[in-house]
Scaffold this active site. Structure first.
Site, PDB file in Angstrom:
ATOM      1  N   GLU A   1      -1.910 -15.607  -4.578  1.00  0.00           N
ATOM      2  CA  GLU A   1      -1.482 -15.797  -6.000  1.00  0.00           C
ATOM      3  C   GLU A   1      -0.723 -17.038  -6.149  1.00  0.00           C
ATOM      4  OE1 GLU A   1       0.142 -12.697  -8.023  1.00  0.00           O
ATOM      5  OE2 GLU A   1      -0.234 -13.834  -9.938  1.00  0.00           O
TER       6      GLU A   1
ATOM      7  N   ASP B   1      -5.091  -9.326  -6.758  1.00  0.00           N
ATOM      8  CA  ASP B   1      -4.456  -7.948  -7.246  1.00  0.00           C
ATOM      9  C   ASP B   1      -5.417  -6.840  -6.802  1.00  0.00           C
ATOM     10  OD1 ASP B   1      -2.753  -9.365  -8.997  1.00  0.00           O
ATOM     11  OD2 ASP B   1      -4.483  -9.739 -10.472  1.00  0.00           O
TER      12      ASP B   1
ATOM     13  N   THR C   1       5.151  -7.696  -9.822  1.00  0.00           N
ATOM     14  CA  THR C   1       6.332  -8.582  -9.806  1.00  0.00           C
ATOM     15  C   THR C   1       7.357  -8.123 -10.815  1.00  0.00           C
ATOM     16  OG1 THR C   1       5.377 -10.572  -8.978  1.00  0.00           O
ATOM     17  CG2 THR C   1       7.120 -10.911  -9.899  1.00  0.00           C
TER      18      THR C   1
ATOM     19  N   ASP D   1      -1.750 -11.259  -1.826  1.00  0.00           N
ATOM     20  CA  ASP D   1      -0.522 -11.162  -2.900  1.00  0.00           C
ATOM     21  C   ASP D   1       0.829 -10.763  -2.590  1.00  0.00           C
ATOM     22  OD1 ASP D   1       0.713 -10.746  -5.207  1.00  0.00           O
ATOM     23  OD2 ASP D   1      -0.598  -9.680  -6.570  1.00  0.00           O
TER      24      ASP D   1
ATOM     25  N   ILE E   1       3.934 -10.463  -3.566  1.00  0.00           N
ATOM     26  CA  ILE E   1       4.346  -9.326  -4.336  1.00  0.00           C
ATOM     27  C   ILE E   1       3.360  -9.005  -5.618  1.00  0.00           C
ATOM     28  CG2 ILE E   1       6.325  -8.405  -5.908  1.00  0.00           C
ATOM     29  CD1 ILE E   1       7.864  -9.180  -3.620  1.00  0.00           C
ATOM     30  N   ASP E   2       2.645  -7.657  -5.504  1.00  0.00           N
ATOM     31  CA  ASP E   2       2.051  -7.426  -6.622  1.00  0.00           C
ATOM     32  C   ASP E   2       2.538  -6.264  -7.488  1.00  0.00           C
ATOM     33  OD1 ASP E   2      -0.350  -7.164  -8.150  1.00  0.00           O
ATOM     34  OD2 ASP E   2      -0.943  -5.284  -7.203  1.00  0.00           O
TER      35      ASP E   2
HETATM   36  C1  IPD Z   1      -0.141  -7.799 -11.816  1.00  0.00           C
HETATM   37  C2  IPD Z   1      -0.146  -6.490 -11.490  1.00  0.00           C
HETATM   38  C3  IPD Z   1      -0.317  -5.738 -12.968  1.00  0.00           C
HETATM   39  C4  IPD Z   1      -1.781  -6.099 -13.402  1.00  0.00           C
HETATM   40  C5  IPD Z   1      -1.704  -7.909 -13.853  1.00  0.00           C
HETATM   41  C6  IPD Z   1      -1.293  -8.238 -12.470  1.00  0.00           C
HETATM   42  P1  IPD Z   1       1.373  -9.588 -10.336  1.00  0.00           P
HETATM   43  O1  IPD Z   1       0.090  -8.620 -10.602  1.00  0.00           O
HETATM   44  O2  IPD Z   1      -1.137  -6.249 -10.609  1.00  0.00           O
HETATM   45  O3  IPD Z   1      -0.507  -4.289 -12.418  1.00  0.00           O
HETATM   46  O4  IPD Z   1      -1.805  -5.555 -14.664  1.00  0.00           O
HETATM   47  O5  IPD Z   1      -2.855  -8.052 -14.198  1.00  0.00           O
HETATM   48  O6  IPD Z   1      -1.255  -9.787 -12.617  1.00  0.00           O
HETATM   49  O7  IPD Z   1       1.484 -10.568 -11.351  1.00  0.00           O
HETATM   50  O8  IPD Z   1       2.737  -8.384 -10.607  1.00  0.00           O
HETATM   51  O9  IPD Z   1       1.198  -9.946  -9.064  1.00  0.00           O
HETATM   52 CA    CA Z   2      -0.956  -9.002  -8.453  1.00  0.00          CA
HETATM   53 CA    CA Z   3       1.927 -11.205  -7.169  1.00  0.00          CA
END
Ligand code: IPD
Ligand code: CA
Ligand code: CA
Length: 265
Positions: free
Chosen positions: A71, A217, A94, A89, A91-92
């Site tokens: 990412e 994601d 964030t 990813d 940290i998914d």
């Molecule tokens: C997000 C999360 C979130 C989703 C967003 C993503 P991030 O990733 O997965 O649930 O709704 O579209 O961008 O930015 O926290 O790695």
């Molecule tokens: Ca993510």
């Molecule tokens: Ca992320």
């Protein structure tokens, strides 16, 4: 025959996911150096960047010819001719991480010659590991699992994201999501796509729907959920290219037909 030791790769990737999770907890205690990316709600912290760099360094130390789609864009080399690609990813979720809400994860998918080989999602707060491997199945904290079929939308709890993030999507999708809210047991917006997709395998959710997601994601969760017997397609029902962005409907197989028809109408 695959010219790769999948057992070794899976153990190594699991070790990395767990160590990255441990780092996320330790580093959360420091000032997060919060920045925004495409919009005010698209957050990144030094922890996201630190963990991505950590993962890439470790991967390349052991497998110098592997490539990474991450990412934060830390890996710069062209991967068009790379046989083994990691989709990560760091940290998914964030936003959840920043607000100290838990419900975030480290997500890793490994694709070898376009075969979706390994999917790992690790929730460090609950020490929950979701591991899927092609031809081996899905494992929740080392225990083999299979999804329990469900056939009723009325009894389904559905994770969604599409109320926020993209105003255009919101306009296109609202009426369908409102119908789903009426027809199902309820909707949830949890803020971590990879974990929500994995939770479908355990029945904590029965489906997860997103109008747009990036490969990092959904990739780890997709491999895990499919190995557990769940289904993952685009909103129109089309097959997903794991290296491309797009909409996602990840669900229990028993409700897929009904769900897709609600979303298409
Ligand atoms: C997000 C999360 C979130 C989703 C967003 C993503 P991030 O990733 O997965 O649930 O709704 O579209 O961008 O930015 O926290 O790695
Ligand atoms: Ca993510
Ligand atoms: Ca992320």
């Amino acid at each position: 025959m695959l010219n790769i030791n999948v057992n070794e790769l899976g153990s190594f990737a699991t070790k990395l996911a767990k160590e990255a999770g441990r780092l996320s907890i330790v580093l959360r205690e420091k000032p997060l150096e919060l920045q925004t990316k495409r919009s005010a709600s698209d957050l990144v912290t030094f922890v996201d960047k630190y963990i991505e760099e950590y993962l890439i360094n470790e991967i390349l130390k052991k497998y110098p010819d592997h490539g990474v789609i991450g990412e934060e864009g830390t890996f710069k080399k062209d991967i068009s001719n790379t046989e083994t690609v990691w989709i990560i990813d760091p940290i998914d979720g964030t936003t959840n991480f920043v607000h100290d809400r838990g419900h975030y994860a480290i997500s890793i998918a490994i694709v070898h010659k376009d075969i979706e080989l390994i999917g790992i999602v690790y929730d460090p707060i609950h020490d929950e590991l979701f591991y899927g491997e092609k031809d081996k199945g899905a494992f929740y904290n080392d225990k083999k699992i299979e999804i329990t079929s469900k056939s009723s939308i009325q009894e389904s709890l559905i994770g969604v994201i599409m109320f926020w993030d993209n105003p255009k999507t919101k306009e296109q999708m609202d009426s369908r999501i409102i119908k789903l809210a009426r027809d199902s047991r309820g909707l949830r917006i949890n803020g971590c796509a990879s974990l929500d997709i994995c939770h479908v395998a355990l029945g904590r959710l029965d489906a997860y729907i997103s109008a747009i997601l990036q490969p990092w994601d959904f990739a780890g969760g997709k491999i895990f959920l499919e190995q557990a017997g769940g289904l993952v397609t685009h909103i129109g029902g089309d097959k997903i290219n794991i290296k491309s962005q797009g909409s996602i409907v990840a669900c229990n197989p028993g409700i897929q037909k009904k769900l897709l028809s609600i979303l298409e109408n």
